[in-house]
Design an enzyme around this catalytic site. Structure first.
Site, PDB file in Angstrom:
ATOM      1  N   PRO A   2       5.462   0.375  -2.716  1.00 47.07           N
ATOM      2  CA  PRO A   2       4.671   1.062  -3.732  1.00 47.07           C
ATOM      3  C   PRO A   2       5.178   0.705  -5.116  1.00 47.07           C
ATOM      4  O   PRO A   2       6.361   0.858  -5.402  1.00 47.07           O
ATOM      5  CB  PRO A   2       4.927   2.533  -3.449  1.00 47.07           C
ATOM      6  CG  PRO A   2       6.097   2.585  -2.520  1.00 47.07           C
ATOM      7  CD  PRO A   2       6.571   1.224  -2.263  1.00 47.07           C
ATOM      8  N   GLU A   3       4.291   0.276  -5.972  1.00 43.64           N
ATOM      9  CA  GLU A   3       4.655   0.084  -7.373  1.00 43.64           C
ATOM     10  C   GLU A   3       4.230   1.350  -8.110  1.00 43.64           C
ATOM     11  O   GLU A   3       3.706   2.290  -7.505  1.00 43.64           O
ATOM     12  CB  GLU A   3       3.998  -1.191  -7.907  1.00 43.64           C
ATOM     13  CG  GLU A   3       4.344  -2.383  -7.018  1.00 43.64           C
ATOM     14  CD  GLU A   3       4.115  -3.757  -7.625  1.00 43.64           C
ATOM     15  OE1 GLU A   3       4.020  -3.868  -8.860  1.00 43.64           O
ATOM     16  OE2 GLU A   3       4.052  -4.730  -6.853  1.00 43.64           O
ATOM     17  N   LYS A  52       8.375   4.502 -10.915  1.00 42.62           N
ATOM     18  CA  LYS A  52       8.285   4.702  -9.474  1.00 42.62           C
ATOM     19  C   LYS A  52       8.910   6.023  -9.039  1.00 42.62           C
ATOM     20  O   LYS A  52       9.093   6.256  -7.847  1.00 42.62           O
ATOM     21  CB  LYS A  52       8.966   3.534  -8.745  1.00 42.62           C
ATOM     22  CG  LYS A  52       8.306   2.188  -9.023  1.00 42.62           C
ATOM     23  CD  LYS A  52       9.188   1.031  -8.597  1.00 42.62           C
ATOM     24  CE  LYS A  52       8.610  -0.292  -9.096  1.00 42.62           C
ATOM     25  NZ  LYS A  52       9.612  -1.373  -9.061  1.00 42.62           N
ATOM     26  N   ARG A 299      14.800 -11.270  -5.184  1.00 42.83           N
ATOM     27  CA  ARG A 299      13.381 -10.967  -4.923  1.00 42.83           C
ATOM     28  C   ARG A 299      12.598 -12.261  -4.960  1.00 42.83           C
ATOM     29  O   ARG A 299      12.941 -13.191  -5.698  1.00 42.83           O
ATOM     30  CB  ARG A 299      12.824 -10.005  -5.987  1.00 42.83           C
ATOM     31  CG  ARG A 299      13.606  -8.725  -6.179  1.00 42.83           C
ATOM     32  CD  ARG A 299      13.633  -7.832  -4.951  1.00 42.83           C
ATOM     33  NE  ARG A 299      12.321  -7.442  -4.477  1.00 42.83           N
ATOM     34  CZ  ARG A 299      11.582  -6.464  -5.019  1.00 42.83           C
ATOM     35  NH1 ARG A 299      12.044  -5.771  -6.027  1.00 42.83           N
ATOM     36  NH2 ARG A 299      10.406  -6.172  -4.529  1.00 42.83           N
TER      37      ARG A 299
END
Length: 309
Positions: A2-3, A52, A299
């Site tokens: 989830p962003e 977030k 990432r």
DNA sequence: CTCTGATGGCTAC
DNA sequence: TAGCCCTCAGAGT
């Protein structure tokens, strides 16, 4: 997973479904038993998101509070990589503007629960929770289950403020001055701009997809040091994050591939939804160059060497 | 059936 | 930079 846009949607949904009520709060998994006991029986107040991070205040009586104020007990949730909330309830358990339909799972993907169409109000009974449910909020018409969060705890006002102090401007709040603050935070650093967009102290909310696609959409090479990106370009990047994330919040899905690039018959969801994210080795929609992938600070990073110089 | 990856982020070295 | 936390759908055997 989830962003920030997802967390903002959740704040809206949980506010609609529980604020003003005294939800029954439990921890089927047991790992949040103490926190649940502390919140149980209190009035849920409107939830807030910052990047977030999710915050929902609980107080003995209904009241109005500012984010991070002393007084209420603040439920703080961070979904991390794979946390999600799922909803279930009868036909009155609907968060119209924020979820769009009842009983969706909100996390990496949103989807209707099975049997949604035929379920009737009088049929509904709370489902037995999976044994991984960290916290369940329950009211007469429905439940919300949280699984797999990176963080789930109760904070006082100062605990909330400590969290907020580490967070940069949130494109989904976009307060006056945030654009300039973002620009100056990036330009202070020699770290690659692609890394800074994921640094929640620089801007809170964007994740790996918005990073990849927004940098592409404004033509910035993610490897370029922050202090070597022009103010003008960073201003455009902020504006693009603001609009892309607002669309994501509105629609409940990240669709960052510009409409003119979406093919008639996309090979898969990645080709339909994204410009460069997850499109390693495929042709750039704009210039035809093959999309490149590399590792940046652990990432996956995607970009088009032709368009992003 | 087993195995992996994923839209995060912290801490210790 | 590596290790760790948190979960489970979908891919692979």
């Amino acid at each position: 997973m989830p962003e920030g846009h997802t967390v903002h949607r959740l704040a809206g949904a949980l506010t609609e479904l529980f604020s003003g009520l005294r939800p029954k709060i439990t921890s089927p998994q047991g790992r949040f038993a103490q926190g649940a006991a502390k919140l149980d029986g209190q009035v849920a107040l409107p939830a807030e998101a910052w990047g977030k991070h999710f915050f929902m205040p609980f107080a003995p009586e209904p009241m109005t509070v500012e984010l991070g104020e002393d007084g209420p007990d603040w439920l703080h949730v961070h979904l991390g990589l794979y946390g999600s909330w799922s909803f279930d309830g009868d036909t009155e358990f609907i968060a119209e503007d924020t979820i769009g339909a009842p009983r969706r799972k909100i996390g990496e993907q949103e989807k209707l629960a099975e049997g949604d169409d035929e379920r009737v109000m009088t049929d509904w009974e709370p489902p037995i929770p999976r044994d991984t449910v960290r916290i369940r909020l329950a009211q007469e018409h429905g439940i919300a289950d949280l699984t797999g969060p990176n963080q789930c705890r109760v904070l006082d006002g100062s605990g909330v403020r400590t969290v907020l102090n580490r967070l940069g401007p949130d494109p989904l709040r976009n307060y006056p001055g945030d654009r300039e603050r973002f620009i100056s935070l990036v330009r202070k650093r020699r770290v690659p701009v692609g890394q800074l967009v994921l640094d929640q102290a620089v801007t809170a909310g964007p994740g790996n997809i918005y990073r990849a696609d927004c940098l592409f959409r404004v033509g910035i090479n993610p490897l370029r040091p922050g202090n070597r990106v022009s103010e003008a370009r960073l201003g455009l990047l902020w504006d693009d994050l603001v609009s892309a994330m607002n669309e994501g919040k509105r629609d409940g899905i990240i669709l960052t591939n510009p409409p003119e690039y979406v093919p008639e018959d996309p090979a898969d969801e990645d080709d339909r939804r994204f410009a460069v994210y997850h499109r390693t080795g495929r042709a750039c929609w704009r210039c035809g160059t093959k999309i490149v992938e590399s590792d940046m600070a652990g990432r996956r990073l995607f970009w088009c060497p032709g368009c992003q110089r």
